[in-house]
Design an enzyme around this catalytic site. Structure first.
Site, PDB file in Angstrom:
ATOM      1  N   LYS A  14       0.836  -1.205   0.000  1.00 60.57           N
ATOM      2  CA  LYS A  14       0.000   0.000   0.000  1.00 60.57           C
ATOM      3  C   LYS A  14       0.873   1.257   0.000  1.00 60.57           C
ATOM      4  CE  LYS A  14      -2.158  -1.158   3.846  1.00 60.57           C
ATOM      5  NZ  LYS A  14      -1.603  -2.460   4.239  1.00 60.57           N
ATOM      6  N   ARG A  89      -9.486   0.402   8.641  1.00 62.63           N
ATOM      7  CA  ARG A  89      -9.029  -0.946   8.968  1.00 62.63           C
ATOM      8  C   ARG A  89     -10.061  -1.719   9.780  1.00 62.63           C
ATOM      9  NH1 ARG A  89      -3.184   0.213   8.351  1.00 62.63           N
ATOM     10  NH2 ARG A  89      -2.037  -1.725   8.417  1.00 62.63           N
ATOM     11  N   ARG A 128      11.917  -5.979   5.283  1.00 60.01           N
ATOM     12  CA  ARG A 128      11.895  -4.534   5.555  1.00 60.01           C
ATOM     13  C   ARG A 128      12.436  -4.263   6.964  1.00 60.01           C
ATOM     14  NH1 ARG A 128       6.261  -1.329   5.142  1.00 60.01           N
ATOM     15  NH2 ARG A 128       5.860  -2.432   7.078  1.00 60.01           N
ATOM     16  N   ARG A 134      11.626  -0.483  12.214  1.00 58.13           N
ATOM     17  CA  ARG A 134      10.262  -0.562  12.757  1.00 58.13           C
ATOM     18  C   ARG A 134      10.128  -1.769  13.664  1.00 58.13           C
ATOM     19  NH1 ARG A 134       5.773   0.522   8.181  1.00 58.13           N
ATOM     20  NH2 ARG A 134       4.596  -0.761   9.649  1.00 58.13           N
ATOM     21  N   ARG A 146      -0.111  -9.392  13.071  1.00 54.43           N
ATOM     22  CA  ARG A 146      -0.710  -8.321  12.257  1.00 54.43           C
ATOM     23  C   ARG A 146      -1.600  -8.920  11.176  1.00 54.43           C
ATOM     24  NH1 ARG A 146       4.474  -5.041  10.574  1.00 54.43           N
ATOM     25  NH2 ARG A 146       3.029  -3.824   9.323  1.00 54.43           N
TER      26      ARG A 146
HETATM   27  P1  B4P Z   1       4.551  -1.464   2.051  1.00 55.25           P
HETATM   28  O1  B4P Z   1       4.181  -0.790   0.793  1.00 55.25           O
HETATM   29  O2  B4P Z   1       5.334  -0.638   3.009  1.00 55.25           O
HETATM   30  O3  B4P Z   1       3.348  -2.121   2.829  1.00 55.25           O
HETATM   31  P2  B4P Z   1       2.065  -1.547   3.555  1.00 55.25           P
HETATM   32  O4  B4P Z   1       0.966  -2.393   3.012  1.00 55.25           O
HETATM   33  O5  B4P Z   1       1.948  -0.063   3.379  1.00 55.25           O
HETATM   34  O6  B4P Z   1       2.449  -1.833   5.088  1.00 55.25           O
HETATM   35  P3  B4P Z   1       1.846  -1.755   6.566  1.00 55.25           P
HETATM   36  O7  B4P Z   1       0.531  -2.424   6.657  1.00 55.25           O
HETATM   37  O8  B4P Z   1       2.981  -2.277   7.368  1.00 55.25           O
HETATM   38  O9  B4P Z   1       1.707  -0.307   7.024  1.00 55.25           O
HETATM   39  P4  B4P Z   1       0.896   0.643   7.986  1.00 55.25           P
HETATM   40  O10 B4P Z   1       1.871   1.720   8.176  1.00 55.25           O
HETATM   41  O11 B4P Z   1      -0.406   0.969   7.341  1.00 55.25           O
HETATM   42  O12 B4P Z   1       5.382  -2.747   1.635  1.00 55.25           O
HETATM   43  C1  B4P Z   1       5.970  -3.625   2.554  1.00 55.25           C
HETATM   44  C2  B4P Z   1       7.302  -4.121   2.011  1.00 55.25           C
HETATM   45  O13 B4P Z   1       7.117  -4.851   0.797  1.00 55.25           O
HETATM   46  C3  B4P Z   1       8.275  -2.988   1.674  1.00 55.25           C
HETATM   47  O14 B4P Z   1       9.557  -3.340   2.125  1.00 55.25           O
HETATM   48  C4  B4P Z   1       8.234  -2.903   0.143  1.00 55.25           C
HETATM   49  O15 B4P Z   1       9.447  -2.475  -0.425  1.00 55.25           O
HETATM   50  C5  B4P Z   1       7.935  -4.342  -0.247  1.00 55.25           C
HETATM   51  N1  B4P Z   1       7.144  -4.462  -1.488  1.00 55.25           N
HETATM   52  C6  B4P Z   1       6.112  -3.670  -1.872  1.00 55.25           C
HETATM   53  N2  B4P Z   1       5.622  -4.091  -3.066  1.00 55.25           N
HETATM   54  C7  B4P Z   1       6.368  -5.189  -3.432  1.00 55.25           C
HETATM   55  C8  B4P Z   1       6.344  -6.090  -4.556  1.00 55.25           C
HETATM   56  N3  B4P Z   1       5.474  -5.947  -5.565  1.00 55.25           N
HETATM   57  N4  B4P Z   1       7.244  -7.107  -4.570  1.00 55.25           N
HETATM   58  C9  B4P Z   1       8.135  -7.267  -3.574  1.00 55.25           C
HETATM   59  N5  B4P Z   1       8.211  -6.451  -2.482  1.00 55.25           N
HETATM   60  C10 B4P Z   1       7.338  -5.422  -2.417  1.00 55.25           C
HETATM   61  O16 B4P Z   1       0.530  -0.045   9.409  1.00 55.25           O
HETATM   62  C11 B4P Z   1       1.390  -0.218  10.507  1.00 55.25           C
HETATM   63  C12 B4P Z   1       0.641  -0.392  11.844  1.00 55.25           C
HETATM   64  O17 B4P Z   1      -0.012   0.863  12.236  1.00 55.25           O
HETATM   65  C13 B4P Z   1      -0.515  -1.392  11.904  1.00 55.25           C
HETATM   66  O18 B4P Z   1      -0.091  -2.719  12.137  1.00 55.25           O
HETATM   67  C14 B4P Z   1      -1.396  -0.834  13.081  1.00 55.25           C
HETATM   68  O19 B4P Z   1      -0.893  -1.224  14.338  1.00 55.25           O
HETATM   69  C15 B4P Z   1      -1.260   0.661  12.945  1.00 55.25           C
HETATM   70  N6  B4P Z   1      -2.358   1.265  12.165  1.00 55.25           N
HETATM   71  C16 B4P Z   1      -2.212   1.914  10.967  1.00 55.25           C
HETATM   72  N7  B4P Z   1      -3.414   2.327  10.512  1.00 55.25           N
HETATM   73  C17 B4P Z   1      -4.344   1.935  11.427  1.00 55.25           C
HETATM   74  C18 B4P Z   1      -5.769   2.052  11.490  1.00 55.25           C
HETATM   75  N8  B4P Z   1      -6.479   2.649  10.521  1.00 55.25           N
HETATM   76  N9  B4P Z   1      -6.420   1.521  12.564  1.00 55.25           N
HETATM   77  C19 B4P Z   1      -5.733   0.924  13.547  1.00 55.25           C
HETATM   78  N10 B4P Z   1      -4.383   0.770  13.543  1.00 55.25           N
HETATM   79  C20 B4P Z   1      -3.677   1.270  12.487  1.00 55.25           C
END
Ligand code: B4P
Length: 195
Positions: A14, A89, A128, A134, A146
């Site tokens: 995302k 979420r 990552r 993190r 998670r």
């Molecule tokens: P990202 O792109 O960073 O993944 P994400 O889905 O954004 O991550 P996440 O769910 O951890 O984030 P959030 O901050 O929302 O990609 C992950 C990795 O994969 C990276 O290293 C990237 O380079 C790699 N990658 C991407 N695409 C790829 C591909 N095609 N092939 C190979 N590798 C690839 O959440 C963090 C925490 O915050 C949650 O657990 C929760 O505790 C809290 N939180 C956030 N929002 C919340 C909400 N609305 N309600 C309650 N808690 C919340």
């Protein structure tokens, strides 16, 4: 206004795809993960409370994130549209968002849902964790927690928007550019239909 939700399990890409989408479509990026991490970095009371949930791989309570998003919407009256990343979420967050957008005379146009297998997600996040600093990416146990939290509380958000025929599923494994192209194609179809 074109409002988009980028949806998917933790590590589905995302954050990665959001950066590209906001630059192509000029949307205002609202990532609750980024907002929470910035509160943690600032050692604010909200950040300190959120950190204990995030460190365990749990979701932060709804009222905290809803309030954060509500302020972010109010603080960006000039935005042409929002890209919501990692929010909503839970179904309660989705209902609150729908209400906030209705009050502003707008709504969610599209939910793009990235599909990635659990093993690939664990691999990406642990990888990552080697460089991100993190705490929620370093232990496999937390990464899996998670994902469990996602299945239990977040997956139903897609059902909520499916009722309004707003969800499109996109394969989130493979080449980052190819995934980006698939996302853009869906946005362009909806945008063209609106024009
Ligand atoms: P990202 O792109 O960073 O993944 P994400 O889905 O954004 O991550 P996440 O769910 O951890 O984030 P959030 O901050 O929302 O990609 C992950 C990795 O994969 C990276 O290293 C990237 O380079 C790699 N990658 C991407 N695409 C790829 C591909 N095609 N092939 C190979 N590798 C690839 O959440 C963090 C925490 O915050 C949650 O657990 C929760 O505790 C809290 N939180 C956030 N929002 C919340 C909400 N609305 N309600 C309650 N808690 C919340």
């Amino acid at each position: 206004m074109f409002n988009l939700i980028l949806f998917g399990p933790p590590g589905s890409g995302k954050g990665t795809q959001s950066e590209r989408l906001i630059s192509k479509y000029g949307l205002k990026h609202l990532s609750t993960g980024d907002l929470l991490r910035s509160e943690i970095a600032g050692q604010t009371p909200l950040g300190l409370a959120a950190q204990s949930f995030m460190d365990k791989g749990q979701l932060v309570p709804d009222e905290v994130v809803i309030e954060m998003i509500s302020s972010a919407l109010d603080n960006n009256p000039q935005a042409h549209g929002f890209l919501f990343d990692g929010f909503p979420r839970t179904t309660a967050q989705a209902e609150a968002l729908d209400k906030l957008l209705t009050q502003k005379g707008t709504s969610i146009a599209l939910v793009l849902a990235l599909e990635v297998s659990e093993e690939e997600l664990v691999k990406r996040l642990m990888n990552r964790g080697l460089t991100s600093g993190r705490s929620d990416d370093t232990k496999e146990e937390t990464v899996r927690a998670r994902y469990t939290e996602y299945l239990k509380k977040t997956a139903p958000v897609a059902d909520h928007y499916s009722k309004f025929d707003k969800v499109v599923y996109i394969k989130g494994e493979g080449d980052v550019d190819a995934i980006f192209d698939a996302l853009c194609k869906e946005i362009d179809i909806r945008d063209r239909d609106r024009a």
